[in-house]
Design an enzyme around this catalytic site. Structure first.
Site, PDB file in Angstrom:
ATOM      1  CG  HIS A 154      -1.943   1.036   1.247  1.00 17.08           C
ATOM      2  ND1 HIS A 154      -3.173   0.858   1.838  1.00 17.08           N
ATOM      3  CD2 HIS A 154      -1.956   2.310   0.764  1.00 17.08           C
ATOM      4  CE1 HIS A 154      -3.891   1.965   1.706  1.00 17.08           C
ATOM      5  NE2 HIS A 154      -3.164   2.863   1.060  1.00 17.08           N
ATOM      6  CG  LEU A 159       4.737   4.686  -6.028  1.00 14.31           C
ATOM      7  CD1 LEU A 159       5.398   3.666  -6.962  1.00 14.31           C
ATOM      8  CD2 LEU A 159       5.710   5.077  -4.917  1.00 14.31           C
ATOM      9  NE  ARG A 160       0.940  11.296  -3.137  1.00 14.32           N
ATOM     10  CZ  ARG A 160      -0.140  10.970  -2.452  1.00 14.32           C
ATOM     11  NH1 ARG A 160      -1.202  10.451  -3.061  1.00 14.32           N
ATOM     12  NH2 ARG A 160      -0.189  11.151  -1.156  1.00 14.32           N
ATOM     13  CG  ASN A 171      -4.739   7.773  -4.399  1.00  9.91           C
ATOM     14  OD1 ASN A 171      -3.708   7.144  -4.606  1.00  9.91           O
ATOM     15  ND2 ASN A 171      -4.908   8.530  -3.328  1.00  9.91           N
ATOM     16  CG  ASP A 230      -6.159   3.689  -0.423  1.00  6.44           C
ATOM     17  OD1 ASP A 230      -6.712   3.503   0.661  1.00  6.44           O
ATOM     18  OD2 ASP A 230      -5.107   4.348  -0.547  1.00  6.44           O
ATOM     19  CG  HIS A 274      -5.595   2.497   5.714  1.00 12.27           C
ATOM     20  ND1 HIS A 274      -6.962   2.455   5.631  1.00 12.27           N
ATOM     21  CD2 HIS A 274      -5.169   3.118   4.591  1.00 12.27           C
ATOM     22  CE1 HIS A 274      -7.344   3.032   4.500  1.00 12.27           C
ATOM     23  NE2 HIS A 274      -6.278   3.434   3.846  1.00 12.27           N
ATOM     24  CG  ASP A 300      -1.888   4.882   3.517  1.00 15.21           C
ATOM     25  OD1 ASP A 300      -1.762   5.094   2.295  1.00 15.21           O
ATOM     26  OD2 ASP A 300      -2.864   5.298   4.171  1.00 15.21           O
TER      27      ASP A 300
HETATM   28  O1  DOR Z   1      -3.977   9.862   4.465  1.00 14.10           O
HETATM   29  C1  DOR Z   1      -4.185   9.367   3.373  1.00 14.10           C
HETATM   30  N1  DOR Z   1      -3.546   9.796   2.265  1.00 14.10           N
HETATM   31  N2  DOR Z   1      -5.088   8.401   3.280  1.00 14.10           N
HETATM   32  C2  DOR Z   1      -5.505   7.936   2.086  1.00 14.10           C
HETATM   33  O2  DOR Z   1      -6.324   7.070   2.068  1.00 14.10           O
HETATM   34  C3  DOR Z   1      -4.974   8.505   0.829  1.00 14.10           C
HETATM   35  C4  DOR Z   1      -3.657   9.078   1.049  1.00 14.10           C
HETATM   36  C5  DOR Z   1      -3.182   9.932  -0.099  1.00 14.10           C
HETATM   37  O3  DOR Z   1      -3.272   9.494  -1.250  1.00 14.10           O
HETATM   38  O4  DOR Z   1      -2.652  11.021   0.151  1.00 14.10           O
HETATM   39 ZN    ZN Z   2      -3.632   4.760   0.916  1.00 17.35          ZN
END
Ligand code: DOR
Ligand code: ZN
Length: 448
Positions: free
Chosen positions: A72, A75-76, A106, A164, A243, A316
């Site tokens: 989890h 990587l943006r 995401n 997610d 999480h 995460d």
């Molecule tokens: O804190 C978080 N940041 N929770 C998430 O589920 C997404 C993540 C993010 O992509 O920044």
């Molecule tokens: Zn996440």
């Protein structure tokens, strides 16, 4: 076998390390012989010398484990490379002792088509180093209601599905997704958060009351987790809860087990070590989803790992630029950089959990969840190895992170367990805390 982002096939001998491999019930000093990128043998004595074409790596004082897999991370790329690039994220993973990561979808745009999954995996292969898997979105644009092309994404290499960052809001969409994907092994990974609490910026409780900030109670997570268990039971689809942050969700997991539904679950280092008190003083940097909870929840999570209700560790890793973690809490981006602190922090949180369970939670269990190679150093397996110093105190210095995300709840904390070695497919990417010379081109490319 699903392809990672590795092709070359080096030889090397890891000499003098204590090999701890729960899958082999092995805890002994061994020489790990790597040939053509795979484990060739585990020898109970060191060869007098290694042949010339073979790198010899001194692992005295290290514990050598099956490579750690983080199921989890964020990587943006595409869309937010100012927060992280695939290359900087994978460099952070190598520095943190991880040999593989699975990236959440995401991104912008979301990984919600076969073409986007293919492009992401191509970019990850080009970045090199740590293996990188893709998780496909459940719904189009992660909108929570219209199904994404799951089978096409699976064919393109997606190892799991998740919306997610948010819950798949529509029960109907989730149910149909699980039925549609019934014939393929990819699991669903659920972020459990009831969207009616979308204005929450932290846990709802004494601290949020005092600060006057909107909060989400444990129920906002646990009620959705219970829904997922019921969908898993109705569809017989493999399910995983991301999480877990509350005692109430742990109760849901125990209930799932009691009715014979095999739902796995992960926990993060920050939920094991931090509480909502960290937001006192409106500390925007501590905002995260799910939010940090009171100590009673934190302690329930530790017990859930100890008893085997939670069997997977995940960082995460959610890097953001510093300015996105400052200002009013209501405007701050949720999440922290996690890959470079996850190992030290998780071991610090769980000093009484046996080493073999810790290793399995970092390796074999995430490998099984994702259906990817790993979790064993048996001869023939890919030579993905994580080395640890079990007793080498180090201080977290975010300015030294390879990740572009420098915000962590653990800045200045001292951890005792330190990642010491990262080997992927026989390539030494990190050795004793530094990028390794032969792996350096892979490890540092794209770094900030
Ligand atoms: O804190 C978080 N940041 N929770 C998430 O589920 C997404 C993540 C993010 O992509 O920044
Ligand atoms: Zn996440």
């Amino acid at each position: 076998m699903k392809a990672g982002n590795h092709n070359l096939e080096p030889n090397c001998d890891l000499v003098g390390g204590r090999v701890v491999d729960p899958s082999l019930k092995l805890d002994a000093i061994r020489t790990v012989v790597i040939r053509r990128g795979r484990i060739a043998a585990l020898l109970d004595r060191a060869p007098a010398e290694s042949d010339a074409a073979c790198e010899r790596v001194d692992c005295a004082g290290m514990v050598l484990c099956p490579g750690f897999i983080d199921p989890h991370v964020h990587l943006r790329e595409p869309g937010d490379s100012h927060k992280e690039t695939i290359a900087s994220g994978l460099a952070a993973a190598a520095a943190g002792g991880f040999t593989a990561v699975a990236a959440m979808p995401n991104t912008r745009p979301a990984l919600d088509t076969p073409e986007r999954v293919t492009a992401f995996l191509r970019d990850a292969r080009a970045a090199g180093g740590v293996r990188c898997y893709a998780i496909g979105a459940v719904t189009q644009g992660r909108n929570g209601c219209q199904l994404a092309p799951l089978l096409g994404m699976a064919s393109a290499g997606a190892v799991a599905f998740s919306d997610d960052g948010a819950t798949t809001t529509s029960l109907r969409a989730l149910y149909n997704a699980a039925r549609y994907a019934a014939a393929i092994p990819q699991a669903f990974l659920s972020h459990c958060h009831d969207p009616s609490f979308d204005d929450a910026v932290m846990h709802e409780g004494e601290v949020s009351d005092r600060l006057g900030l909107p909060g989400a109670p444990a129920l906002a997570e646990a009620a959705v987790a219970a829904r997922e268990v019921l969908v898993a039971r109705a569809t017989r689809k493999r399910w995983h809860i991301c999480h877990v942050s509350t005692a109430m969700t742990v109760d849901v997991l125990r209930w799932a087990r009691s009715i014979g539904v095999d739902v796995s679950a992960e926990v993060t280092p920050h939920h094991l070590l931090c509480t909502d008190e960290a937001l006192e003083g409106f500390a925007a940097g501590m905002r995260v989803n799910p939010p940090l909870r009171p100590a009673t929840d934190r302690d329930a999570l530790k017990r859930a790992v100890a008893e085997g209700t939670i069997t997977i560790f995940a960082s995460d890793h959610a890097p953001h630029a510093r300015h996105e973690k400052e200002g009013p809490v209501s405007c701050a981006c949720p999440g922290f950089s996690g890959l470079e602190t996850a190992v030290g922090a998780t071991f610090a949180a769980l000093p009484d959990v046996p080493l073999t369970a810790m290793v399995a939670n970092f390796s074999a269990h995430p490998a099984r969840l994702l259906g990817v190679p790993g979790g064993s150093l048996a001869p023939g397996a890919p030579a993905d190895i994580t080395g640890l110093f079990l007793n080498r105190p180090w201080v977290v210095d975010p300015s030294a992170f390879r990740s572009r995300g420098k915000v962590t709840p653990f800045a200045g904390w001292t951890f005792t367990v330190q990642p010491a070695l990262t080997v992927v497919g026989g390539h030494v990417l990190m050795y004793a805390g530094a990028p390794h010379s032969r792996g350096v081109a892979n490890t540092v490319r794209g770094m900030p």
